[in-house]
Design an enzyme around this catalytic site. Structure first.
Site, PDB file in Angstrom:
ATOM      1  N   ASP A 247      42.167  45.688  53.672  1.00 60.04           N
ATOM      2  CA  ASP A 247      42.373  45.141  52.341  1.00 60.04           C
ATOM      3  C   ASP A 247      43.824  45.276  51.921  1.00 60.04           C
ATOM      4  OD1 ASP A 247      41.293  44.284  49.729  1.00 60.04           O
ATOM      5  OD2 ASP A 247      42.154  46.205  49.129  1.00 60.04           O
ATOM      6  N   GLY A 296      40.668  36.018  46.944  1.00 59.18           N
ATOM      7  CA  GLY A 296      41.067  36.281  45.561  1.00 59.18           C
ATOM      8  C   GLY A 296      42.504  36.759  45.497  1.00 59.18           C
ATOM      9  N   CYS A 303      44.582  42.313  37.209  1.00 50.94           N
ATOM     10  CA  CYS A 303      45.645  41.813  38.102  1.00 50.94           C
ATOM     11  C   CYS A 303      46.772  41.185  37.309  1.00 50.94           C
ATOM     12  CB  CYS A 303      45.110  40.736  39.029  1.00 50.94           C
ATOM     13  SG  CYS A 303      43.763  41.286  40.033  1.00 50.94           S
ATOM     14  N   ASP A 336      36.291  37.662  45.414  1.00 53.37           N
ATOM     15  CA  ASP A 336      36.713  38.967  44.885  1.00 53.37           C
ATOM     16  C   ASP A 336      37.579  38.824  43.634  1.00 53.37           C
ATOM     17  OD1 ASP A 336      37.634  41.518  44.452  1.00 53.37           O
ATOM     18  OD2 ASP A 336      38.994  41.523  46.175  1.00 53.37           O
ATOM     19  N   GLY A 337      37.016  39.251  42.481  1.00 54.87           N
ATOM     20  CA  GLY A 337      37.813  39.317  41.248  1.00 54.87           C
ATOM     21  C   GLY A 337      37.448  38.240  40.242  1.00 54.87           C
ATOM     22  N   ARG A 384      41.771  50.988  36.475  1.00 57.21           N
ATOM     23  CA  ARG A 384      43.143  50.557  36.760  1.00 57.21           C
ATOM     24  C   ARG A 384      43.221  49.685  38.011  1.00 57.21           C
ATOM     25  NH1 ARG A 384      45.992  56.146  38.815  1.00 57.21           N
ATOM     26  NH2 ARG A 384      44.728  56.515  40.663  1.00 57.21           N
ATOM     27  N   GLU A 465      32.274  25.736  22.720  1.00 52.09           N
ATOM     28  CA  GLU A 465      30.838  25.663  22.473  1.00 52.09           C
ATOM     29  C   GLU A 465      30.084  26.723  23.296  1.00 52.09           C
ATOM     30  OE1 GLU A 465      28.584  21.582  22.021  1.00 52.09           O
ATOM     31  OE2 GLU A 465      28.689  22.163  24.124  1.00 52.09           O
TER      32      GLU A 465
HETATM   33  P1  XMP Z   1      37.608  42.464  38.547  1.00 47.52           P
HETATM   34  O1  XMP Z   1      37.909  41.200  37.800  1.00 47.52           O
HETATM   35  O2  XMP Z   1      36.197  42.539  39.026  1.00 47.52           O
HETATM   36  O3  XMP Z   1      38.528  42.391  39.841  1.00 47.52           O
HETATM   37  O4  XMP Z   1      38.016  43.679  37.769  1.00 47.52           O
HETATM   38  C1  XMP Z   1      38.491  43.346  40.854  1.00 47.52           C
HETATM   39  C2  XMP Z   1      39.462  42.956  41.950  1.00 47.52           C
HETATM   40  O5  XMP Z   1      40.804  42.931  41.445  1.00 47.52           O
HETATM   41  C3  XMP Z   1      41.707  43.092  42.552  1.00 47.52           C
HETATM   42  N1  XMP Z   1      42.702  44.096  42.177  1.00 47.52           N
HETATM   43  C4  XMP Z   1      43.988  43.834  41.890  1.00 47.52           C
HETATM   44  N2  XMP Z   1      44.683  42.678  41.897  1.00 47.52           N
HETATM   45  N3  XMP Z   1      46.604  43.850  41.158  1.00 47.52           N
HETATM   46  C5  XMP Z   1      46.009  42.695  41.546  1.00 47.52           C
HETATM   47  O6  XMP Z   1      46.661  41.638  41.540  1.00 47.52           O
HETATM   48  C6  XMP Z   1      45.970  45.054  41.133  1.00 47.52           C
HETATM   49  O7  XMP Z   1      46.536  46.086  40.766  1.00 47.52           O
HETATM   50  C7  XMP Z   1      44.590  45.045  41.512  1.00 47.52           C
HETATM   51  N4  XMP Z   1      43.641  46.029  41.622  1.00 47.52           N
HETATM   52  C8  XMP Z   1      42.524  45.407  42.016  1.00 47.52           C
HETATM   53  C9  XMP Z   1      40.891  43.522  43.744  1.00 47.52           C
HETATM   54  O8  XMP Z   1      40.762  42.409  44.598  1.00 47.52           O
HETATM   55  C10 XMP Z   1      39.568  43.926  43.096  1.00 47.52           C
HETATM   56  O9  XMP Z   1      38.469  43.871  43.977  1.00 47.52           O
END
Ligand code: XMP
Length: 473
Positions: A247, A296, A303, A336-337, A384, A465
């Site tokens: 990762d 992602g 992020c 992811d994300g 974080r 909406e």
């Molecule tokens: P969510 O939206 O579920 O996203 O909180 C989780 C994913 O965010 C990514 N991640 C990061 N991306 N800077 C980034 O650009 C960061 O510091 C960071 N930390 C996590 C990661 O893919 C995670 O699974």
């Protein structure tokens, strides 16, 4: 310079157009899916490898719920290995290392431990031997300075099981039914505590949902970077990790491709690689041996990559692009994300993801690492980004690197998010919502959802909406 003619879309840009439903009940919906080429999950949700999201406790809850937790790597190899071992030691219903308290502690101590770990009862030990149990009820109306020894239910008056060989779940059901207790400690002949079983976990067993390896242990994923990949991977596999995740923030890189090739050549384990957002990247990681691709660049809640670098692809389009390539090789996509709701998960699956990885959605749960803090009468947990300045500084500490923190450019935020209780309940709510989403799309499986899905783009009025009901609550 080339400007791409396509418009990049994300979850809020589209809605799934409702389709005729011919099967009626949501019960007919299966959320079964592939995490990697070889691993099947009962639900399409995995937890993010972030140090405020996935340690052993959340990984256990995820596997018990039919998904999987991916342990973070922002620690020493020994620490990550320790977390893998904790998950593998946990049977799907016996808690092998429950939180305990000693009989010389006070009621105030018990309340503090309860608050920190969110557990409502502890076996009481004296010189390592079980002498009683304190549950919530034992603490009612007691003063903080009362001794545990004076308020606990003593061993002779409590329900416990002395372990002979393996205990079948049916035996626990009998005991729970008869004695109407919530927790049963398990001891050996010398009163050493071997574990504890809760009525809730036994009740959940019937759903046959847990993600298990062939030896019956709960499955767990573990992440590695590129620097110490070989050493860390070997140690994680030895401890029992079921899948590895390479990762890196920018996974379409020579470093990830060569690490992936080397690990696949040397090790007998499935490997997920990422993060990427384009079809070219998917093609390259797949030909380097990836068993699933994590997609992602910048959609995550904390992020700041897109702000700091101006790089990324809106997540729905990134999933679609990578899926268009990966489907020809049978390689699943992990979105992811950026997931906030079950509706977002449905859109990600429709666009081609086989699973989604969530961070913030689970970061406020009891099982996520870190203490719960109370501000203004409300509970919060720390969340974080792994590229935030504070996470980077922790990483420099772990690596014992002499790199200067002032040279680090953060790509993530840090924040407090509301505490939301049990991860299993959060997952169960998400899956319930997801099954409703499938029924609106006339689909009983992820494949059908993907086949049936038609998306309509939203105007700004349409978006308003959609959210209006939330605002007027
Ligand atoms: P969510 O939206 O579920 O996203 O909180 C989780 C994913 O965010 C990514 N991640 C990061 N991306 N800077 C980034 O650009 C960061 O510091 C960071 N930390 C996590 C990661 O893919 C995670 O699974």
């Amino acid at each position: 310079m080339k400007v791409h003619p396509e418009v990049g879309l994300s979850f809020d840009d589209v809605l799934l157009i409702p389709k005729r439903n011919s099967f009626g009940s949501r019960k007919k919906v299966s959320l079964k899916t592939k995490l990697t080429k070889g691993i099947t999950l009962n639900i399409p949700i995995i937890s993010a490898n972030m140090d405020t999201v996935t340690g052993a406790r959340l990984a256990i809850a995820m596997a018990q719920s039919g998904g999987m937790g991916i342990l973070h790597r922002f620690n020493t190899i020994e620490e990550e290995v320790g977390e893998v071992r904790k998950v593998k030691r946990q049977s799907s219903y016996i808690i092998k290392d429950p939180y305990t308290i000693t009989k010389d502690k006070t009621v105030g101590d018990a309340r503090a431990i309860s608050q920190i770990y969110g557990v409502s009862g502890f076996p009481v030990l004296d010189e390592g031997k079980l002498v009683g149990i304190v549950t919530e009820r034992d603490l009612w109306f007691q003063k903080d300075d009362s001794l545990i020894a004076d308020v606990m239910t003593k061993k002779n008056d409590m329900v416990l099981i002395e372990q002979e060989k393996t205990i079948k779940p049916e035996k626990f059901v009998e005991v729970f039914k008869k004695h109407k207790v919530e927790k049963i400690p398990i001891i050996d002949k010398k009163s050493n505590l071997l574990g504890m079983v809760t009525a809730k976990d036994i009740a959940n067993l019937g759903n046959g949902h847990a993600t298990k390896s062939s030896d019956g242990s709960l499955m767990v994923g573990a992440s590695v970077g590129v620097k110490d990949a070989a050493k860390r991977s070997e140690a994680l596999i030895k401890a029992g990790a079921d899948v590895l995740v390479i990762d890196i923030a920018h996974g379409h890189s020579e470093a990830v491709v060569s690490t992936l090739k080397t690990l696949k050549r040397k090790l007998d384990i499935e490997i997920i690689a990422g993060n990427i957002a384009t079809s070219a990247a998917a093609e390259e990681l797949i030909s380097a041996g990836a068993d699933a691709i994590k997609v992602g660049i910048g959609p995550g809640s904390v992020c700041t990559t897109r702000l700091v670098t101006g790089s990324g692809v809106p997540q729905l389009t990134a999933i679609e692009w990578t899926h268009n390539v990966a489907q020809h090789y049978g390689v699943p996509i992990i979105g992811d994300g950026g997931i906030r709701t079950s509706g977002d998960i449905a859109k990600a699956l429709a666009a081609g993801a086989s699973t989604v990885m969530v961070g913030k959605v689970l970061g406020g749960t009891e099982e996520a690492p870190g203490a719960t803090i109370i501000r203004g009468g409300r509970k919060y947990k720390f969340y974080r980004g792994m590229s935030s300045i504070s996470a980077n500084s922790k990483k420099l500490e772990v690596d014992q690197s002499d790199f200067d923190i002032s040279d680090v450019v953060g790509e993530g935020n840090e924040t407090f998010i509301p505490y939301i209780g049990s991860a299993k309940e959060v997952i169960s709510q998400l899956c319930g919502g997801l099954k409703s989403a499938f029924s609106y799309s006339g689909a009983t499986s992820i494949l059908e959802l993907r086949k049936n899905a038609e998306l309509i783009r939203l105007s700004s009025g349409g978006l308003r909406e959609s959210y209006a009901k939330l605002d007027s609550d």
